[in-house]
Write a protein that holds these residues in place. Structure first.
Motif, PDB file in Angstrom:
ATOM      1  N   LEU A 119      38.033 -50.596  34.671  1.00  0.00           N
ATOM      2  CA  LEU A 119      37.716 -50.753  33.181  1.00  0.00           C
ATOM      3  C   LEU A 119      37.787 -52.246  33.031  1.00  0.00           C
ATOM      4  O   LEU A 119      38.722 -52.850  33.345  1.00  0.00           O
ATOM      5  N   GLN A 120      36.592 -52.944  32.365  1.00  0.00           N
ATOM      6  CA  GLN A 120      36.688 -54.308  32.106  1.00  0.00           C
ATOM      7  C   GLN A 120      36.691 -54.725  30.667  1.00  0.00           C
ATOM      8  O   GLN A 120      36.008 -53.865  29.746  1.00  0.00           O
ATOM      9  N   PHE A 121      37.601 -55.722  30.426  1.00  0.00           N
ATOM     10  CA  PHE A 121      38.144 -55.529  29.032  1.00  0.00           C
ATOM     11  C   PHE A 121      37.495 -56.950  28.334  1.00  0.00           C
ATOM     12  O   PHE A 121      37.633 -57.964  29.004  1.00  0.00           O
ATOM     13  N   HIS A 122      36.732 -56.756  27.076  1.00  0.00           N
ATOM     14  CA  HIS A 122      36.217 -58.071  26.578  1.00  0.00           C
ATOM     15  C   HIS A 122      36.940 -57.994  25.378  1.00  0.00           C
ATOM     16  O   HIS A 122      37.112 -56.916  24.493  1.00  0.00           O
ATOM     17  N   TRP A 123      37.380 -59.345  24.680  1.00  0.00           N
ATOM     18  CA  TRP A 123      38.100 -59.604  23.628  1.00  0.00           C
ATOM     19  C   TRP A 123      37.220 -60.628  22.658  1.00  0.00           C
ATOM     20  O   TRP A 123      37.250 -61.875  23.391  1.00  0.00           O
ATOM     21  N   GLN A 124      36.818 -60.505  21.577  1.00  0.00           N
ATOM     22  CA  GLN A 124      36.064 -61.251  20.822  1.00  0.00           C
ATOM     23  C   GLN A 124      36.767 -62.506  20.476  1.00  0.00           C
ATOM     24  O   GLN A 124      36.205 -63.749  20.509  1.00  0.00           O
ATOM     25  N   ASP A 125      37.860 -62.647  19.802  1.00  0.00           N
ATOM     26  CA  ASP A 125      38.331 -63.578  18.967  1.00  0.00           C
ATOM     27  C   ASP A 125      39.908 -63.667  19.604  1.00  0.00           C
ATOM     28  O   ASP A 125      40.800 -63.240  19.402  1.00  0.00           O
ATOM     29  N   TYR A 126      39.724 -65.085  20.272  1.00  0.00           N
ATOM     30  CA  TYR A 126      40.575 -65.594  20.925  1.00  0.00           C
ATOM     31  C   TYR A 126      41.824 -66.094  19.935  1.00  0.00           C
ATOM     32  O   TYR A 126      43.114 -65.988  20.480  1.00  0.00           O
ATOM     33  N   SER A 127      41.515 -66.059  18.817  1.00  0.00           N
ATOM     34  CA  SER A 127      42.658 -66.682  17.754  1.00  0.00           C
ATOM     35  C   SER A 127      43.512 -65.573  17.416  1.00  0.00           C
ATOM     36  O   SER A 127      44.718 -65.823  16.859  1.00  0.00           O
ATOM     37  N   ASP A 128      43.165 -64.319  17.825  1.00  0.00           N
ATOM     38  CA  ASP A 128      43.975 -63.018  17.763  1.00  0.00           C
ATOM     39  C   ASP A 128      44.674 -62.791  19.067  1.00  0.00           C
ATOM     40  O   ASP A 128      43.627 -62.510  19.871  1.00  0.00           O
ATOM     41  N   ASP A 156      37.539 -66.997  29.512  1.00  0.00           N
ATOM     42  CA  ASP A 156      37.612 -68.216  29.921  1.00  0.00           C
ATOM     43  C   ASP A 156      38.652 -68.344  30.759  1.00  0.00           C
ATOM     44  O   ASP A 156      39.587 -67.630  30.990  1.00  0.00           O
ATOM     45  N   ALA A 157      38.666 -69.692  31.386  1.00  0.00           N
ATOM     46  CA  ALA A 157      39.562 -70.058  32.284  1.00  0.00           C
ATOM     47  C   ALA A 157      41.086 -70.123  31.506  1.00  0.00           C
ATOM     48  O   ALA A 157      41.914 -69.249  32.280  1.00  0.00           O
ATOM     49  N   ILE A 158      41.219 -70.651  30.712  1.00  0.00           N
ATOM     50  CA  ILE A 158      42.501 -70.620  29.786  1.00  0.00           C
ATOM     51  C   ILE A 158      43.153 -69.276  29.676  1.00  0.00           C
ATOM     52  O   ILE A 158      44.557 -69.059  29.980  1.00  0.00           O
ATOM     53  N   ARG A 159      42.387 -68.553  28.982  1.00  0.00           N
ATOM     54  CA  ARG A 159      42.859 -67.125  28.384  1.00  0.00           C
ATOM     55  C   ARG A 159      43.339 -66.262  29.900  1.00  0.00           C
ATOM     56  O   ARG A 159      44.088 -65.465  30.062  1.00  0.00           O
TER      57      ARG A 159
END
Length: 341
Positions: A119-128, A156-159
């Motif tokens: 399961l690959q997870f994508h999250w749009q809003d890093y501020s949340d 991204d690399a940071i997250r």
């Protein structure tokens, strides 16, 4: 002389699985813009891939999960096949155990399985920061047997570093991002994060929608709005012309890749472009989109195995890349996945 002898498939460990380093991308099932085939022809094409050793399939768009599930259900129980899908959160979501579990169970239902392989997870809003909560619940569901392995998609690399640090070693096994001779952003930060946390990249866009191929050598610049390009080709042509460089410079790159292919026994430009990505240790696999039942390149893909690029090859490639904006794309576009946010 064209090298035709089949080469042993390269594999790598991904969670509990051993998988090939070339995967079949199913995103082209999402739209007739790529061409269409009947469900029966799609399943026949999947069987051909498995018979050739390409037993890992990725992506959830359109009817991909349903067709994959039907196909897997038709296989003998001992057949080794891996299906990767996604859970994408594009808008603010009130996260709870039931919300996350329902998303996973929907994937299971569509894929006709009792466990999601990857399961690959994508999250749009890093501020949340809800992505951390969601992943903690996914970790619980994995421990309960609903998921075999968890990866990220376009983080991204940071997250990615933050997630792997907080959730512990071995939980996140992969990150699906764009990586090619044109888009080299993973070299600037992501590679180090992957090595630190033993995460492998599953890369897409490796052939830039088919532009990194012999058929585009010595061709005039295509019209972005002609209506003859696929959605992928429009996306990557825009990147080549507006972010990376120019069509003339791209032709120089194709010429270099053609020379390298000739030095390696007549391999295709696509073979060399794919091998360049695979030669990076932090890359697990490339995901190559296949228009199943319409246009496939399994025999050509076979030729990416059994060789590595030489120092001479890489120096020739780097000489062209140095004339491009490739190294500045991370500041022009942002880190991996920024173009979708």
């Amino acid at each position: 002389m064209l090298r035709t002898r089949p080469q042993p498939k390269e594999t790598f460990p991904l969670g509990p699985f051993t998988v090939p380093r070339v995967w079949v991308g199913l995103w082209q099932l999402s739209s007739n813009a790529w061409g269409s085939a009947s469900a029966a022809k799609v399943r026949q094409a999947m069987a051909r891939h498995i018979n050739m050793g390409y037993n890992a399939f990725a992506d959830h768009y359109g009817s991909a999960e349903i067709l994959y599930g039907q196909f897997k259900e038709s296989l003998p129980s001992q057949a080794q096949v891996v299906g990767a899908t996604k859970w994408c959160v594009f808008r603010q979501t009130e996260l709870s155990r039931s919300v996350v579990e329902n998303a996973v169970r929907e994937r299971m239902t569509r894929m006709r399985t009792t466990t999601v392989d990857l399961l690959q997870f994508h999250w749009q809003d890093y501020s949340d920061k809800g992505y951390l909560t969601a992943l903690q619940i996914l970790q619980d569901l994995q421990n309960e047997g609903l998921i075999s392995a968890v990866g990220l998609c376009n983080f991204d690399a940071i997250r990615t570093d933050e997630i792997c640090t907080q959730l512990g070693p071995g939980f996140i096994v992969s990150n699906q991002v764009q990586f090619s001779l044109i888009d080299t952003r993973p070299l600037h930060g992501m590679a180090d994060v992957c090595e630190r946390h033993d995460v492998k990249l599953l890369t897409y866009g490796t052939l830039c929608g088919g532009f990194l191929a012999d058929q585009w050598m010595n061709q005039p610049e295509p019209d972005l709005y002609s209506g003859v390009l696929t959605p992928s080709q429009r996306k990557y042509l825009d990147m080549i012309l507006k972010a990376w460089g120019s069509w003339a410079l791209f032709q120089s790159l194709l010429a270099v890749l053609r020379d390298i292919g000739d030095r390696h026994g007549g391999l295709s430009i696509a073979n060399i472009a794919t091998r360049w990505v695979l030669d990076h240790s932090f890359v697990g696999a490339v995901i190559i989109g296949a228009r199943l039942g319409v246009s496939e390149h399994t025999e050509d893909n076979d030729r990416v195995f059994g060789f590595k690029l030489t120092d001479e090859d890489n120096l020739a490639i780097e000489a062209v890349q140095a004339r491009s904006n490739g190294r500045r794309m991370i500041t022009l576009i942002g880190d991996c996945g920024a173009e979708y946010r």
